[in-house]
Design a protein around this motif. Structure first.
Motif, PDB file in Angstrom:
ATOM      1  N   UNK A  88      -2.901   6.514   4.547  1.00 51.39           N
ATOM      2  CA  UNK A  88      -2.046   5.433   5.038  1.00 51.39           C
ATOM      3  C   UNK A  88      -1.158   4.918   3.897  1.00 51.39           C
ATOM      4  N   UNK A  89      -0.042   4.244   4.206  1.00 54.02           N
ATOM      5  CA  UNK A  89       0.892   3.753   3.167  1.00 54.02           C
ATOM      6  C   UNK A  89       0.205   2.893   2.097  1.00 54.02           C
ATOM      7  N   UNK A  90      -0.714   2.027   2.467  1.00 52.38           N
ATOM      8  CA  UNK A  90      -1.381   1.180   1.479  1.00 52.38           C
ATOM      9  C   UNK A  90      -2.254   2.026   0.553  1.00 52.38           C
ATOM     10  N   UNK A  91      -2.911   3.037   1.147  1.00 55.62           N
ATOM     11  CA  UNK A  91      -3.728   3.940   0.328  1.00 55.62           C
ATOM     12  C   UNK A  91      -2.847   4.750  -0.613  1.00 55.62           C
ATOM     13  N   UNK A  92      -1.645   5.127  -0.164  1.00 55.46           N
ATOM     14  CA  UNK A  92      -0.731   5.896  -1.003  1.00 55.46           C
ATOM     15  C   UNK A  92      -0.326   5.100  -2.239  1.00 55.46           C
ATOM     16  N   UNK A  93      -0.093   3.776  -2.080  1.00 59.28           N
ATOM     17  CA  UNK A  93       0.258   2.948  -3.236  1.00 59.28           C
ATOM     18  C   UNK A  93      -0.857   2.950  -4.274  1.00 59.28           C
ATOM     19  N   UNK A  94      -2.084   2.898  -3.796  1.00 58.01           N
ATOM     20  CA  UNK A  94      -3.228   2.939  -4.722  1.00 58.01           C
ATOM     21  C   UNK A  94      -3.299   4.283  -5.430  1.00 58.01           C
ATOM     22  N   UNK A  95      -3.120   5.354  -4.656  1.00 56.62           N
ATOM     23  CA  UNK A  95      -3.209   6.697  -5.247  1.00 56.62           C
ATOM     24  C   UNK A  95      -2.054   6.980  -6.197  1.00 56.62           C
ATOM     25  N   UNK A  96      -0.925   6.313  -6.008  1.00 53.98           N
ATOM     26  CA  UNK A  96       0.196   6.493  -6.942  1.00 53.98           C
ATOM     27  C   UNK A  96      -0.167   5.994  -8.349  1.00 53.98           C
ATOM     28  N   UNK A  97      -0.996   4.977  -8.415  1.00 54.68           N
ATOM     29  CA  UNK A  97      -1.490   4.503  -9.724  1.00 54.68           C
ATOM     30  C   UNK A  97      -2.300   5.613 -10.382  1.00 54.68           C
ATOM     31  N   UNK A  98      -3.117   6.306  -9.579  1.00 52.66           N
ATOM     32  CA  UNK A  98      -3.916   7.410 -10.097  1.00 52.66           C
ATOM     33  C   UNK A  98      -3.030   8.575 -10.527  1.00 52.66           C
ATOM     34  N   UNK A  99      -1.962   8.838  -9.764  1.00 50.71           N
ATOM     35  CA  UNK A  99      -1.019   9.899 -10.131  1.00 50.71           C
ATOM     36  C   UNK A  99      -0.419   9.614 -11.512  1.00 50.71           C
ATOM     37  N   UNK A 100       0.018   8.379 -11.724  1.00 54.10           N
ATOM     38  CA  UNK A 100       0.617   8.004 -13.015  1.00 54.10           C
ATOM     39  C   UNK A 100      -0.381   8.171 -14.160  1.00 54.10           C
ATOM     40  N   UNK A 101      -1.622   7.810 -13.919  1.00 53.07           N
ATOM     41  CA  UNK A 101      -2.645   7.930 -14.965  1.00 53.07           C
ATOM     42  C   UNK A 101      -2.883   9.397 -15.316  1.00 53.07           C
ATOM     43  N   UNK A 102      -2.956  10.245 -14.292  1.00 55.50           N
ATOM     44  CA  UNK A 102      -3.196  11.674 -14.530  1.00 55.50           C
ATOM     45  C   UNK A 102      -2.008  12.335 -15.222  1.00 55.50           C
ATOM     46  N   UNK A 103      -0.802  11.874 -14.942  1.00 57.02           N
ATOM     47  CA  UNK A 103       0.367  12.414 -15.633  1.00 57.02           C
ATOM     48  C   UNK A 103       0.421  11.930 -17.075  1.00 57.02           C
ATOM     49  N   UNK A 104      -0.064  10.726 -17.323  1.00 65.43           N
ATOM     50  CA  UNK A 104      -0.093  10.178 -18.682  1.00 65.43           C
ATOM     51  C   UNK A 104      -1.070  10.964 -19.556  1.00 65.43           C
ATOM     52  N   UNK A 105      -2.168  11.404 -18.948  1.00 61.18           N
ATOM     53  CA  UNK A 105      -3.192  12.141 -19.690  1.00 61.18           C
ATOM     54  C   UNK A 105      -3.385  13.521 -19.053  1.00 61.18           C
ATOM     55  N   UNK A 106      -2.591  14.512 -19.472  1.00 66.34           N
ATOM     56  CA  UNK A 106      -2.550  15.816 -18.786  1.00 66.34           C
ATOM     57  C   UNK A 106      -3.859  16.591 -18.828  1.00 66.34           C
ATOM     58  N   UNK A 107      -4.785  16.196 -19.716  1.00 62.19           N
ATOM     59  CA  UNK A 107      -6.049  16.940 -19.763  1.00 62.19           C
ATOM     60  C   UNK A 107      -7.178  16.225 -19.042  1.00 62.19           C
ATOM     61  N   UNK A 108      -6.911  15.086 -18.486  1.00 64.84           N
ATOM     62  CA  UNK A 108      -7.950  14.368 -17.751  1.00 64.84           C
ATOM     63  C   UNK A 108      -8.278  15.123 -16.465  1.00 64.84           C
TER      64      UNK A 108
END
Length: 632
Positions: free
Chosen positions: A535-555
């Motif tokens: 759902x859209x609200x869940x997507x906003x939460x997961x976007x935070x996770x996307x940014x974190x994973x892109x910040x740390x490429x080996x995580x």
């Protein structure tokens, strides 16, 4: 009438008076002798002073001055005895500079372990001279083969300079010269000689009666045409500087006119309140290097230069703290390729004065490098000069008890270029065993890999004049990379300490919980009943996770989905797997590599609130969740 008892009393009283008079006379004699010894010590008459101090009761003042009297005349065995007794009795109240002299005394006797303990206390960091010598053997540019020069005298020679096909040097061989109170030896004069086979000085004669006087002359340097010279001369009168008296040294200039050295004059930047000495004129004849303790010095003696323009001179320029220390830097020599060689006891060394090299650059001089144990010793090594070929030259040393001139031939040392260091936690500073260290070439290709052991240390061999990166990485930590260049000058062992930071310390949303797992704490993701689409609200939460994973490429993470207990176990397990899979697919669709993601449905098997069939709506909501655990 006096009876026998009264007679005995009178005799006893007389004996006591005689004893007291003897004690008083002895004390007066000791005080007088101490005053005389101290006067000799202040006037730098160290031989006579030491003789008197030996006759006195060994208190702190006596032992300190006795040790120094021997130290300054290189009688190191005797100096050690005095310093050792001084340290055993008065260590806690000593001036720290005595630590320095005692340590160098021990080094001169090749007692490195004992010397290093004293020097470590003086410097407040650990010193390991044997390890330093071993490191130098791998890193110095040259190895030296040395031979003592036969100059026809055993009086003491040092300080060679070139004058056409001849050499000029200082010597104590003039037995008709007055005695110098410092060491009770003749004053120095300059001599010249022809050279055969590089190790024999022939036809040795006094340099010039116009130059040599009844005080010290030494360290001559000449213009390329041989018609102008600079040299050191000591004043024959001492002047009081602070609490002590000194015979200052000044640099003089002389001109050769009709084969006679004339127009002898002191240089304008000298003074009666400080010394200028050890002049060296560069090949272009426009820069004069020298040693001085003039105002603006960092310590005992520093290396300076002045620009020379005909008969005029610029202001003295200190070569700076990279080269100069709080101790002695002396005897400069600059080669044709603009490398400064000088003597110092302030940089890490083998003992006494050692010879160092540094590349002189406008943007900053390179860190001085000790020339190593094939030329330096535990005693004083100094006055290094090269011939035009760069392969041969001379230096001076008192390693055999007196100053001698040594010829050397040098050849390139097969060096090992190393980068080494250790790995620590950025915040706790704890050593991190098991960390993977990777050495990368400039193009990113791997030049070497290793895992550090319990000491957290790593070491790689590298090549000269190349660009590298070194990376530290371990699970649950952010990789740290340092770039560096290897060089063919100065220090080629690079110590790079890698400090790496854990995800938990770096990010507020990353938390280590009591179960030992490291979680990424995000707002809960909600799904519609029996649904698993994002759902859209869940997507906003997961976007935070996307940014974190892109910040740390080996995580790498595990996506765990949980349900409440309001359906069958089989249904809930299937539903949770679908929801975990949908979460993974959302992350992949936003650019995250699926290899970094693990999805897993747990159904109702791991409730946060174990309320069985009696759960409230709020408790069901708590159990119905997605969790994100960092795997590495």
């Amino acid at each position: 009438m006096i009876n026998h008892q009264d007679s005995f009393r009178l005799m006893k009283r007389g004996i006591i008076i005689i004893i007291l008079l003897c004690i008083a006379q002895s004390h007066f004699g000791q005080a007088k002798k101490l005053k005389q010894a101290n006067r000799l010590f202040e006037n730098k008459a160290f031989v006579e002073a030491a003789s008197l101090y030996q006759e006195l009761e060994p208190n702190q003042e006596v032992l300190s001055n006795l040790g120094d009297s021997y130290y300054y005349n290189f009688q190191l065995k005797e100096a050690k005895v005095a310093y050792n007794e001084l340290f055993n009795s008065y260590k806690d109240s000593l001036n720290k500079e005595i630590y320095f002299r005692y340590a160098h005394t021990l080094k001169g006797l090749n007692q490195y372990e004992e010397a290093d303990k004293i020097l470590s206390e003086y410097l407040n960091y650990e010193v390991n001279t044997k390890a330093f010598i071993e490191k130098l053997s791998r890193t110095v540019p040259y190895d030296y083969t040395i031979k003592s020069v036969n100059s026809g005298s055993s009086a003491g020679d040092f300080g060679v300079s070139y004058l056409g096909n001849e050499v000029v040097f200082a010597s104590l061989r003039n037995s008709k010269s007055p005695s110098y109170k410092w060491n009770e030896k003749p004053y120095l004069d300059l001599y010249k000689a022809s050279v055969s086979n590089d190790i024999s000085f022939d036809n040795v004669i006094p340099f010039s009666e116009e130059i040599n006087t009844d005080t010290h002359e030494s360290n001559a340097t000449f213009t390329t045409d041989g018609k102008t010279m600079y040299f050191s001369r000591t004043h024959n009168k001492q002047v009081k500087i602070g609490e002590s008296k000194y015979a200052v040294v000044k640099i003089y200039r002389a001109e050769l006119v009709d084969d006679i050295w004339t127009n002898i004059e002191v240089l304008p930047f000298t003074d009666d309140s400080y010394s200028t000495q050890h002049p060296f004129l560069d090949e272009k004849n426009n820069r004069l290097y020298f040693a001085s303790d003039m105002p603006g010095s960092f310590g005992s003696f520093d290396i300076f230069y002045v620009d020379v323009n005909g008969d005029s001179y610029g202001e003295p320029v200190n070569l700076g703290e990279t080269i100069n220390t709080k101790h002695r830097e002396q005897f400069p020599f600059v080669s044709k390729d603009n490398v400064l060689y000088f003597a110092s006891n302030g940089h890490q060394g083998l003992g006494g004065l050692d010879i160092y090299m540094t590349h002189l650059k406008e943007e900053g001089h390179s860190t001085p490098m000790n020339l190593g144990s094939t030329i330096n010793s535990g005693m004083d090594d100094f006055s290094f000069v090269l011939k035009g070929s760069f392969e041969k030259g001379y230096f001076s040393s008192n390693r055999d008890g007196i100053d001698k001139i040594y010829a050397f031939q040098r050849e390139e040392n097969k060096r090992t270029y190393l980068v080494e260091g250790e790995v620590r936690d950025k915040n706790t500073k704890a050593i991190l065993p098991g960390t993977k260290i990777t050495l990368l070439n400039e193009d990113g290709s791997i030049a070497g890999e290793t895992y550090v052991g319990e000491d957290g240390k790593y070491v790689f061999e590298t090549e000269p004049n190349k660009k590298y990166k070194i990376e530290g990485y371990r699970d649950f930590y952010i990789p740290t990379t340092e770039a560096f260049n290897t060089s063919d000058e100065g220090k080629i062992e690079l110590n790079i300490e890698l400090e790496i930071e854990s995800y938990d310390d770096a990010e507020e949303i990353v938390v280590t919980k009591v179960d030992g797992y490291i979680y990424i704490e995000l707002e809960n993701i909600y799904f519609d009943l029996d649904k698993w689409d994002i759902k859209p609200q869940a997507a906003k939460t997961l976007d935070v996770l996307v940014d974190l994973l892109k910040k740390y490429p080996r995580m790498e993470i595990q996506l765990g989905a949980h349900t409440d207990s309001r359906s069958s176990e089989a249904y809930n397990l299937k539903l949770s797997n679908n929801r975990a899979r949908a979460t993974l697919e959302y992350l992949v669709s936003n650019g995250i590599d699926s290899k970094r993601l693990l999805s897993k449905g747990f159904g109702e098997s791991q409730p946060l609130v174990n309320c069985s069939d009696n759960c409230t709506e709020d408790e069901h909501a708590i159990n119905r969740r997605c969790e994100f655990i960092i795997l590495k």
